[in-house]
Design a protein around this motif. Structure first.
Motif, PDB file in Angstrom:
ATOM      1  N   ARG A   1     -17.065 -42.638  27.404  1.00 50.82           N
ATOM      2  CA  ARG A   1     -17.644 -41.349  27.802  1.00 50.82           C
ATOM      3  C   ARG A   1     -17.445 -41.057  29.287  1.00 50.82           C
ATOM      4  NH1 ARG A   1     -22.460 -43.167  24.455  1.00 50.82           N
ATOM      5  NH2 ARG A   1     -22.004 -42.252  22.419  1.00 50.82           N
ATOM      6  N   ASN A   2     -17.276 -42.099  30.087  1.00 52.20           N
ATOM      7  CA  ASN A   2     -17.128 -41.934  31.539  1.00 52.20           C
ATOM      8  C   ASN A   2     -15.711 -42.201  32.027  1.00 52.20           C
ATOM      9  OD1 ASN A   2     -19.924 -41.357  32.571  1.00 52.20           O
ATOM     10  ND2 ASN A   2     -20.297 -43.126  31.273  1.00 52.20           N
ATOM     11  N   CYS A   3     -14.746 -42.155  31.133  1.00 56.09           N
ATOM     12  CA  CYS A   3     -13.359 -42.429  31.487  1.00 56.09           C
ATOM     13  C   CYS A   3     -12.858 -41.433  32.539  1.00 56.09           C
ATOM     14  CB  CYS A   3     -12.480 -42.342  30.237  1.00 56.09           C
ATOM     15  SG  CYS A   3     -10.728 -42.637  30.584  1.00 56.09           S
ATOM     16  N   PRO A   4     -12.268 -41.931  33.652  1.00 56.00           N
ATOM     17  CA  PRO A   4     -11.796 -41.043  34.703  1.00 56.00           C
ATOM     18  C   PRO A   4     -10.292 -40.721  34.632  1.00 56.00           C
ATOM     19  CG  PRO A   4     -11.834 -43.260  35.536  1.00 56.00           C
ATOM     20  CD  PRO A   4     -12.325 -43.321  34.089  1.00 56.00           C
ATOM     21  N   CYS A   5      -9.632 -41.077  33.539  1.00 55.95           N
ATOM     22  CA  CYS A   5      -8.176 -40.882  33.471  1.00 55.95           C
ATOM     23  C   CYS A   5      -7.821 -39.395  33.432  1.00 55.95           C
ATOM     24  CB  CYS A   5      -7.584 -41.614  32.269  1.00 55.95           C
ATOM     25  SG  CYS A   5      -7.712 -40.727  30.700  1.00 55.95           S
TER      26      CYS A   5
ATOM     27  N   HIS B   1     -21.482 -53.398  30.350  1.00 54.07           N
ATOM     28  CA  HIS B   1     -21.084 -52.058  29.932  1.00 54.07           C
ATOM     29  C   HIS B   1     -20.730 -52.056  28.456  1.00 54.07           C
ATOM     30  CE1 HIS B   1     -20.841 -50.934  34.163  1.00 54.07           C
ATOM     31  NE2 HIS B   1     -20.297 -52.122  34.332  1.00 54.07           N
ATOM     32  N   HIS B   2     -21.171 -51.013  27.761  1.00 51.75           N
ATOM     33  CA  HIS B   2     -20.878 -50.842  26.346  1.00 51.75           C
ATOM     34  C   HIS B   2     -19.626 -49.973  26.214  1.00 51.75           C
ATOM     35  CE1 HIS B   2     -21.337 -49.492  22.194  1.00 51.75           C
ATOM     36  NE2 HIS B   2     -21.990 -50.637  22.040  1.00 51.75           N
TER      37      HIS B   2
ATOM     38  N   SER C   1     -18.299 -59.120  23.726  1.00 51.64           N
ATOM     39  CA  SER C   1     -18.240 -58.880  22.287  1.00 51.64           C
ATOM     40  C   SER C   1     -17.197 -57.800  22.049  1.00 51.64           C
ATOM     41  CB  SER C   1     -19.601 -58.435  21.755  1.00 51.64           C
ATOM     42  OG  SER C   1     -19.894 -57.128  22.212  1.00 51.64           O
ATOM     43  N   ASP C   2     -17.073 -57.355  20.804  1.00 50.50           N
ATOM     44  CA  ASP C   2     -16.122 -56.290  20.486  1.00 50.50           C
ATOM     45  C   ASP C   2     -16.503 -54.957  21.122  1.00 50.50           C
ATOM     46  OD1 ASP C   2     -14.598 -58.013  18.984  1.00 50.50           O
ATOM     47  OD2 ASP C   2     -15.421 -57.377  17.064  1.00 50.50           O
ATOM     48  N   ALA C   3     -17.750 -54.846  21.578  1.00 52.92           N
ATOM     49  CA  ALA C   3     -18.215 -53.569  22.108  1.00 52.92           C
ATOM     50  C   ALA C   3     -18.878 -53.663  23.479  1.00 52.92           C
ATOM     51  CB  ALA C   3     -19.190 -52.925  21.121  1.00 52.92           C
ATOM     52  N   GLU C   4     -18.875 -54.839  24.114  1.00 56.26           N
ATOM     53  CA  GLU C   4     -19.533 -54.980  25.405  1.00 56.26           C
ATOM     54  C   GLU C   4     -18.732 -55.892  26.316  1.00 56.26           C
ATOM     55  OE1 GLU C   4     -24.053 -55.039  26.372  1.00 56.26           O
ATOM     56  OE2 GLU C   4     -23.437 -57.122  26.105  1.00 56.26           O
ATOM     57  N   LEU C   5     -18.683 -55.522  27.596  1.00 56.39           N
ATOM     58  CA  LEU C   5     -18.055 -56.393  28.587  1.00 56.39           C
ATOM     59  C   LEU C   5     -18.944 -56.472  29.812  1.00 56.39           C
ATOM     60  CD1 LEU C   5     -16.714 -54.555  31.049  1.00 56.39           C
ATOM     61  CD2 LEU C   5     -14.961 -54.171  29.359  1.00 56.39           C
TER      62      LEU C   5
ATOM     63  N   PRO D   1     -18.756 -41.685  19.320  1.00 59.58           N
ATOM     64  CA  PRO D   1     -19.851 -42.344  18.592  1.00 59.58           C
ATOM     65  C   PRO D   1     -20.367 -43.568  19.355  1.00 59.58           C
ATOM     66  CG  PRO D   1     -17.746 -42.836  17.570  1.00 59.58           C
ATOM     67  CD  PRO D   1     -17.472 -41.851  18.656  1.00 59.58           C
ATOM     68  N   ASN D   2     -21.603 -43.935  19.107  1.00 58.91           N
ATOM     69  CA  ASN D   2     -22.209 -45.089  19.779  1.00 58.91           C
ATOM     70  C   ASN D   2     -21.648 -46.420  19.294  1.00 58.91           C
ATOM     71  OD1 ASN D   2     -23.961 -43.668  21.476  1.00 58.91           O
ATOM     72  ND2 ASN D   2     -25.447 -43.441  19.825  1.00 58.91           N
ATOM     73  N   ASP D   3     -21.052 -46.443  18.107  1.00 55.01           N
ATOM     74  CA  ASP D   3     -20.634 -47.716  17.514  1.00 55.01           C
ATOM     75  C   ASP D   3     -19.130 -48.003  17.656  1.00 55.01           C
ATOM     76  OD1 ASP D   3     -19.781 -45.755  15.781  1.00 55.01           O
ATOM     77  OD2 ASP D   3     -20.503 -46.760  13.974  1.00 55.01           O
ATOM     78  N   ILE D   4     -18.491 -47.481  18.702  1.00 57.16           N
ATOM     79  CA  ILE D   4     -17.068 -47.794  18.880  1.00 57.16           C
ATOM     80  C   ILE D   4     -16.899 -49.192  19.470  1.00 57.16           C
ATOM     81  CG2 ILE D   4     -16.400 -45.376  19.102  1.00 57.16           C
ATOM     82  CD1 ILE D   4     -15.992 -45.882  22.106  1.00 57.16           C
ATOM     83  N   ASP D   5     -15.735 -49.774  19.220  1.00 59.06           N
ATOM     84  CA  ASP D   5     -15.383 -51.106  19.718  1.00 59.06           C
ATOM     85  C   ASP D   5     -14.135 -51.014  20.585  1.00 59.06           C
ATOM     86  OD1 ASP D   5     -17.419 -52.186  18.170  1.00 59.06           O
ATOM     87  OD2 ASP D   5     -16.082 -52.734  16.537  1.00 59.06           O
ATOM     88  N   PHE D   6     -13.912 -52.071  21.351  1.00 53.69           N
ATOM     89  CA  PHE D   6     -12.666 -52.180  22.108  1.00 53.69           C
ATOM     90  C   PHE D   6     -11.544 -52.575  21.155  1.00 53.69           C
ATOM     91  CE2 PHE D   6     -15.890 -53.693  25.293  1.00 53.69           C
ATOM     92  CZ  PHE D   6     -15.807 -52.595  26.121  1.00 53.69           C
TER      93      PHE D   6
END
Length: 70
Positions: free
Chosen positions: A34-38, A27-28, A11-15, A57-62
């Motif tokens: 929040r866990n980005c290692p860059c 994964h959302h 979906s726009d927010a889950e893979l 925020p909890n409601d972000i999308d890709f």
């Protein structure tokens, strides 16, 4: 070494990721952000997290998904 075989945008927010050991994980977008290692999110010399997870925020999308590096 376990590696991703397939990445599916559910979906726009889950893979979901299918791994080489046949495990599938979901994964959302907010969890991943929040866990980005860059290097912009984690100091490359000290390992200190630069990104405050409370600002995501909890409601972000890709907006764009691509494989980068390992």
């Amino acid at each position: 070494m376990i590696e991703p075989l397939q990445i599916i945008e559910e979906s726009d927010a889950e893979l979901s990721i299918v791994w080489s050991d046949d495990v599938e994980t979901k994964h959302h977008a907010a969890e991943l952000r929040r866990n980005c290692p860059c290097a912009g999110c984690v100091h490359e010399w000290t390992g200190e997290k630069m990104l405050n997870p409370e600002t995501i925020p909890n409601d972000i999308d890709f907006s764009h998904i691509s494989v980068v590096g390992r």
